[in-house]
Write an enzyme that holds these catalytic residues in place. Structure first.
Site, mmCIF file in Angstrom:
data_model
loop_
_atom_site.group_PDB
_atom_site.id
_atom_site.type_symbol
_atom_site.label_atom_id
_atom_site.label_comp_id
_atom_site.label_asym_id
_atom_site.label_seq_id
_atom_site.Cartn_x
_atom_site.Cartn_y
_atom_site.Cartn_z
ATOM 1 N N TYR A 111 0.830 -1.214 0.000
ATOM 2 C CA TYR A 111 0.000 0.000 0.000
ATOM 3 C C TYR A 111 0.861 1.259 0.000
ATOM 4 O O TYR A 111 0.463 2.282 -0.556
ATOM 5 C CB TYR A 111 -0.953 -0.011 1.192
ATOM 6 C CG TYR A 111 -2.140 -0.921 0.988
ATOM 7 C CD1 TYR A 111 -3.302 -0.458 0.397
ATOM 8 C CD2 TYR A 111 -2.081 -2.256 1.368
ATOM 9 C CE1 TYR A 111 -4.389 -1.290 0.192
ATOM 10 C CE2 TYR A 111 -3.161 -3.106 1.178
ATOM 11 C CZ TYR A 111 -4.306 -2.621 0.586
ATOM 12 O OH TYR A 111 -5.371 -3.457 0.370
ATOM 13 N N GLU A 154 -8.038 -7.539 5.124
ATOM 14 C CA GLU A 154 -7.257 -8.604 4.501
ATOM 15 C C GLU A 154 -6.536 -9.442 5.552
ATOM 16 O O GLU A 154 -6.404 -10.667 5.392
ATOM 17 C CB GLU A 154 -6.296 -7.992 3.487
ATOM 18 C CG GLU A 154 -7.043 -7.494 2.238
ATOM 19 C CD GLU A 154 -6.356 -6.357 1.506
ATOM 20 O OE1 GLU A 154 -5.125 -6.188 1.658
ATOM 21 O OE2 GLU A 154 -7.050 -5.615 0.777
#
Length: 412
Positions: A111, A154
């Protein structure tokens, strides 16, 4: 049946009032420049991290720009959801993205890579005089709210699967290959020698399959599971995809169709996906077109294997009988249920027992309390949603999946 991991409700107040005001003011500009920002973002990211385009991102979608638009526009969509109380809740959007990320083994550190290259592209396209410190801080806040929610979700998915973050890939052995009409094949795999058995999954889920291509790239694609969700074996469907004026040929699907044989080893992931058959007792309606039938076959297999008494109605549309690869299986499974029914539409040459044209709900009896599952192309899904709304089905009764990177757009 194992319970689907649900994304926790998102607190829209995590974005401060000051940042929300900036986002509302700049959303139109950012949205209008998405098609300029996204190619530059990916150019920067793949230059710095070439392994991502080789081993993670779908090169076919990159050629079309579909993946590019999907990722960047999803952030703008999420920003809209944060600052507009009348917009749809962002949970469904992020839950679908989170499952796809888990099926690719995405981890938290990636990310930061996306953030750094995306924001560099935004500044380059819009200009430093537009992306002031105040504007940058507001969009940075939106990005990290979205990223933090996805990272946490996640991790929940990985914990539910009993694995470390990103540890979803397994080496498996091909135990069966069945070639069907319409350039479709079914592939069954089991765990490699000495490895733990493959887990059970939820009916309607998918796996990612990794193909090591001649140029050395490891490309990943998702394929729906068409077995009864029992542990030990996974069976998935692959359709050969020819090139069109709008899109290249299916790089991975065609490679698998040309090369997979019994006894081969493959790299697959653990199952993920949020288009999952509920474990309630109310009726279910399974609506599909083309290869979108695959998750519905998995749901029917599960119902049959568990001797379900639920009313189950399968509605499928295709071009003509010769390309309807799963017609016999769909009819056989529906007939094996105590309260099953299968109806089929073909655009041409319907033959005996099928209807001519596109799926129409006008003369189909549908239980008002049914959960409806829909899978097919973008146009098909939109067409079916219009019909289902006209028939009185509420949004929460209709669940869908689109085999394309921008399926979150259907939430709007």
């Amino acid at each position: 049946m194992t319970t689907l991991v649900q994304l926790k409700p998102i607190d829209r107040t995590r974005l401060s009032a000051e940042h929300a005001e900036v986002i509302r003011a700049t959303l139109p500009l950012v949205g209008s420049k998405i098609n300029e920002i996204t190619p530059l973002f990916y150019q920067k990211m793949f230059t710095a991290h070439p392994e991502l385009i080789a081993d993670v991102f779908n090169r076919g979608n990159q050629q079309q720009g579909a993946q590019q638009r999907a990722l960047a526009a999803s952030i703008a969509t999420f920003a809209t959801m944060l600052v507009d109380d009348t917009a749809p809740a962002p949970e469904d959007l992020l839950q679908r993205i989170g499952h796809k990320h888990a099926s690719l083994g995405i981890t938290a550190d990636q990310y930061q890579i996306v953030h750094d290259n995306l924001f560099a592209a935004i500044v380059e396209v819009l200009g430093a005089e537009t992306v002031t410190a105040e504007v940058a801080a507001a969009w940075d806040a939106v990005y990290w709210i979205m990223a933090d929610v996805l990272i946490e979700f996640e991790r929940d998915l990985y914990r539910s699967a009993g694995v470390a973050d990103g540890d979803v890939f397994r080496t498996v052995t091909v135990t069966e290959r069945t070639d069907l009409p319409g350039d479709v094949m079914l592939v069954s795999v089991t765990a490699g020698e000495g490895a733990d058995p493959l887990p059970a999954h939820l009916p309607g889920q998918y796996i990612s399959v990794g193909a090591r291509l001649p140029d050395g790239a490891r490309q990943l694609r998702q394929y729906s599971l068409v077995d009864d969700a029992s542990p030990g074996q996974l069976t998935f469907a692959v359709k050969r995809i020819g090139a069109t004026d709008e899109a290249p040929a299916g790089e991975v699907s065609n490679f698998l169709a040309d090369h997979v044989a019994v006894g081969d080893t493959l790299e697959v992931t653990l199952p993920f996906g949020d288009l999952v058959l509920s474990d309630a007792e109310n009726p279910v309606v399974l609506v599909s077109a083309g290869i979108g039938a695959t998750p519905m076959i998995g749901m029917l297999e599960y119902l049959v294997a568990n001797s379900s008494q639920r009313r189950a109605i399968s509605l499928h549309g295709d071009l003509h009988p010769s390309v309807d690869a799963l017609a016999a299986k769909r009819t056989q499974l529906a007939g094996a249920l105590a309260n099953g029914q299968a109806l089929t539409w073909y655009e041409t040459d319907p033959g005996e027992g099928a209807r001519l044209g596109f799926i129409s709900l006008d003369k189909v009896e549908l239980p008002a309390d049914a959960d409806v599952y829909v899978c097919g192309s973008n146009g098909f899904l939109q067409h079916m949603r219009t019909q289902l709304t006209a028939r009185g089905f509420a949004d929460e009764q209709v669940h869908f999946e689109l085999f394309a990177p921008n399926d979150w757009l259907l939430d709007g």
